[in-house]
Structures are given as C-alpha cells and as structure tokens.
Design a protein around this motif. Structure first.
Motif, PDB file in Angstrom:
ATOM      1  N   PHE A  22       0.851  -1.012   0.076  1.00  0.00           N
ATOM      2  CA  PHE A  22      -0.113   0.007   0.038  1.00  0.00           C
ATOM      3  C   PHE A  22       0.732   1.363   0.096  1.00  0.00           C
ATOM      4  O   PHE A  22       1.564   1.634   0.982  1.00  0.00           O
ATOM      5  N   HIS A  23       0.848   1.730  -1.298  1.00  0.00           N
ATOM      6  CA  HIS A  23       1.902   2.987  -1.233  1.00  0.00           C
ATOM      7  C   HIS A  23       1.174   4.226  -0.727  1.00  0.00           C
ATOM      8  O   HIS A  23       0.062   4.131  -0.185  1.00  0.00           O
ATOM      9  N   GLN A  33       6.956   1.332   6.646  1.00  0.00           N
ATOM     10  CA  GLN A  33       8.071   2.205   6.261  1.00  0.00           C
ATOM     11  C   GLN A  33       7.518   3.577   6.371  1.00  0.00           C
ATOM     12  O   GLN A  33       6.614   4.028   5.348  1.00  0.00           O
ATOM     13  N   SER A  34       8.311   4.300   7.054  1.00  0.00           N
ATOM     14  CA  SER A  34       7.876   5.681   7.237  1.00  0.00           C
ATOM     15  C   SER A  34       6.118   5.958   7.369  1.00  0.00           C
ATOM     16  O   SER A  34       5.742   6.855   6.812  1.00  0.00           O
ATOM     17  N   ALA A  35       5.607   5.108   7.996  1.00  0.00           N
ATOM     18  CA  ALA A  35       4.267   4.795   7.939  1.00  0.00           C
ATOM     19  C   ALA A  35       3.449   5.672   9.230  1.00  0.00           C
ATOM     20  O   ALA A  35       3.969   6.023  10.192  1.00  0.00           O
ATOM     21  N   ARG A  93      10.018  14.674   8.815  1.00  0.00           N
ATOM     22  CA  ARG A  93       9.062  15.913   9.106  1.00  0.00           C
ATOM     23  C   ARG A  93       7.763  15.439   8.646  1.00  0.00           C
ATOM     24  O   ARG A  93       6.827  15.979   9.379  1.00  0.00           O
ATOM     25  N   SER A  94       7.757  14.611   7.714  1.00  0.00           N
ATOM     26  CA  SER A  94       6.256  14.286   7.070  1.00  0.00           C
ATOM     27  C   SER A  94       5.601  13.532   8.193  1.00  0.00           C
ATOM     28  O   SER A  94       4.368  13.790   8.399  1.00  0.00           O
ATOM     29  N   ILE A 143       3.545   1.988   3.468  1.00  0.00           N
ATOM     30  CA  ILE A 143       4.433   2.914   3.200  1.00  0.00           C
ATOM     31  C   ILE A 143       3.770   4.225   3.476  1.00  0.00           C
ATOM     32  O   ILE A 143       2.679   4.583   2.698  1.00  0.00           O
ATOM     33  N   SER A 144       4.305   5.201   4.586  1.00  0.00           N
ATOM     34  CA  SER A 144       3.624   6.271   4.689  1.00  0.00           C
ATOM     35  C   SER A 144       2.188   6.259   5.022  1.00  0.00           C
ATOM     36  O   SER A 144       1.831   5.733   5.898  1.00  0.00           O
ATOM     37  N   ALA A 145       1.398   7.142   4.110  1.00  0.00           N
ATOM     38  CA  ALA A 145      -0.082   7.023   4.426  1.00  0.00           C
ATOM     39  C   ALA A 145      -0.744   5.938   4.254  1.00  0.00           C
ATOM     40  O   ALA A 145      -2.006   5.653   4.658  1.00  0.00           O
TER      41      ALA A 145
END
Length: 285
Positions: free
Chosen positions: A33-34, A124-126, A236-237, A100-102
């Motif tokens: 899931f991007h 990952q950076s989730a 930061r995100s 991943i992320s969002a």
C-alpha cells in the motif's frame, strides 16, 4: 531503482472498481500500500520484494489513480476490498502487507481484519494513529490538493521540476526532513536526485490525499502478526513518534531506526542494510 509509469489493470469487485499492478513471478505474494500522492502505476522500494522471488500486488488506494474514492473510503473498508481482490486473483496467503507512509493504516487494518490471510507486516515511514498531519500541513493540503486545484498544483510542480530542478527538489524535500535542506541535498547522489525528480514529477493526489488526512480508529493493538517498523528520526512528514507508538502497541513489533535524512528512507545511506533486514524478516519461519 528506476522510476517510470507502469501498466496497471482494473478489477470490478462488489465494493467497486480497484486499480492494481501485479509484478513478479514468485509463488508468495507481498501486498504494498503506497503512500500519499502515489498510485499503482508508480513504484517505490519494491525491488527488495520482486528480486527476492515474491510477486508484488500494489493496489491504488481510494481516491488515487483509477480507484474511486467510493471504493472503500476508510482504511478498514479498503483492507476488506483488498482481501476481496486477493480472493479474486486466487491469492490465498499474503507473505506480508507493506504500508508506506499514508498507506500504513491500510496495511495495519488488513493485518488486523484478515489475520488468516496476512502473515507479516512491514511499515516504512508509516502513518500510525497519533494525530497526523500537523496543522500547517492539514491547512496547506486542503488549499493545494482539493479537487478544484489539485491538477494545477501538480502541473506547477512538474513545470518547476523541468525548469529549475534543484529549486524544485529543495522545495519538496524541505517538508520531508527536519534537517537543513542544503544538508539533505548534499547527501543525495546525482542518480538519487534524478530518481526523486522523476518520482515527484509523476505524482498526483486525486481525492485520496485529503481522505488520508481524516482520523480513523486505532487498530494497531489488534495486529497479532510479526511487524517490522522502519522509520527515521529526521522525518518531518511523519514524525518518528508514529513509529515508536506503533512498535509499542503492536505486540510482536520490532522497531528499526533508519539513518536516512528524512521521509524517503529508500535513499538513506543504510538502505542496503535495511534491505537485508527486510529479507531476513520475510524469511523467518
């Protein structure tokens, strides 16, 4: 890592249309899931799976690409849609869901709601379930990524990337790292800068990013599978506190602190070591 638009197909399921991409030849499947501004046609950090013998299923989350927002507007609903997509494609087990992320919340929801299907979780950076995004990002997102101006916003980004690529990268990387943007840029090779320029130039937000910013119920404590939580303290995100909270809440989680200079951990100096960690995690019985 080579960034380009890849071919996708759509499936019509009971909940609606889903765009997806299925790559690789292996017997085992990883579902990716991007994150925000991404869709199934774009790839990021997938080589670790496809080169290790896994098939990789990447659906466009609701509001991105050709997946309408109505096809599961919450992470829980789209987790169910993705489980249905797996059944439709004849996928009976998933070696791991990758958030991943969002996309992190959807991966967690799929693991929590479909434990019979999902063996492991990789984040990952989730985005977790702490407040997200910050007030500034929320206000800016509503201003520049709403459906009336989103296309113009990304057209302007693409123009900037073509005409002043260094300025464009600095502008976007500033919101992805807590470090001075000059330091972040200096650490990137020419190849990595070109990859980021290509990736940013292909992004779109559709109606998905505003939907990503909505609060959702916390399901992390319901994830019973082993989980690998990868993040950097300089993001930061998505602040590192998200990774810490997830690692503390998921019963079988391991936290890996990346040395990357910001959100894009795939461009960090220790990413080869992280690749090794991911491969070991997947190979664990």
């Amino acid at each position: 890592m080579t960034t380009s638009e890849r071919d996708t197909i759509t499936a019509r399921l009971a909940a609606g249309v889903v765009e997806y991409r299925l790559d690789g030849e292996g017997q085992q499947v990883v579902v990716v899931f991007h994150g925000g501004h991404m869709r199934a046609g774009l790839a990021l950090g997938e080589e670790v799976f496809t080169t290790s013998g896994y098939r990789m299923l990447a659906p466009s989350r609701p509001g991105y690409g050709r997946t309408p927002l109505a096809t599961g507007t919450t992470p829980a609903a789209f987790a169910d849609v993705t489980a249905d997509l797996c059944r439709t494609l004849g996928i009976g087990r998933v070696a791991a869901v990758v958030g991943i992320s969002a996309g992190g919340r959807t991966a967690l929801a799929m693991a929590a709601r479909h434990p019979h299907l999902v063996d492991r979780v990789i984040l990952q950076s989730a985005v977790g379930f702490a407040p997200w995004p910050d007030r500034r990002t929320r206000l800016a997102g509503r201003l520049v990524f709403n459906s009336g101006v989103e296309a113009a916003t990304w057209a302007a980004v693409r123009l900037l990337m073509r005409t002043a690529p260094q300025a464009g990268l600095r502008l976007l990387l500033r919101d992805l790292s807590t470090l001075p943007v000059r330091q972040v840029m200096a650490a990137l090779s020419e190849h990595d800068q070109a990859e980021l320029l290509a990736l940013f130039g292909l992004m779109r937000s559709g109606r998905g990013f505003l939907n990503d910013m909505l609060a959702v119920p916390d399901c992390a404590g319901q994830v019973t599978q082993p989980a690998l939580v990868i993040a950097t303290r300089t993001d930061r995100s998505v602040p590192f506190t998200h990774a810490q909270s997830l690692a503390a809440t998921i019963p079988r989680a391991e936290l890996v602190a990346s040395q990357a200079d910001g959100h894009m951990i795939w461009f960090g100096p220790d990413y080869p070591a992280i690749v090794g960690k991911i491969k070991d995690f997947l190979a664990t019985g």
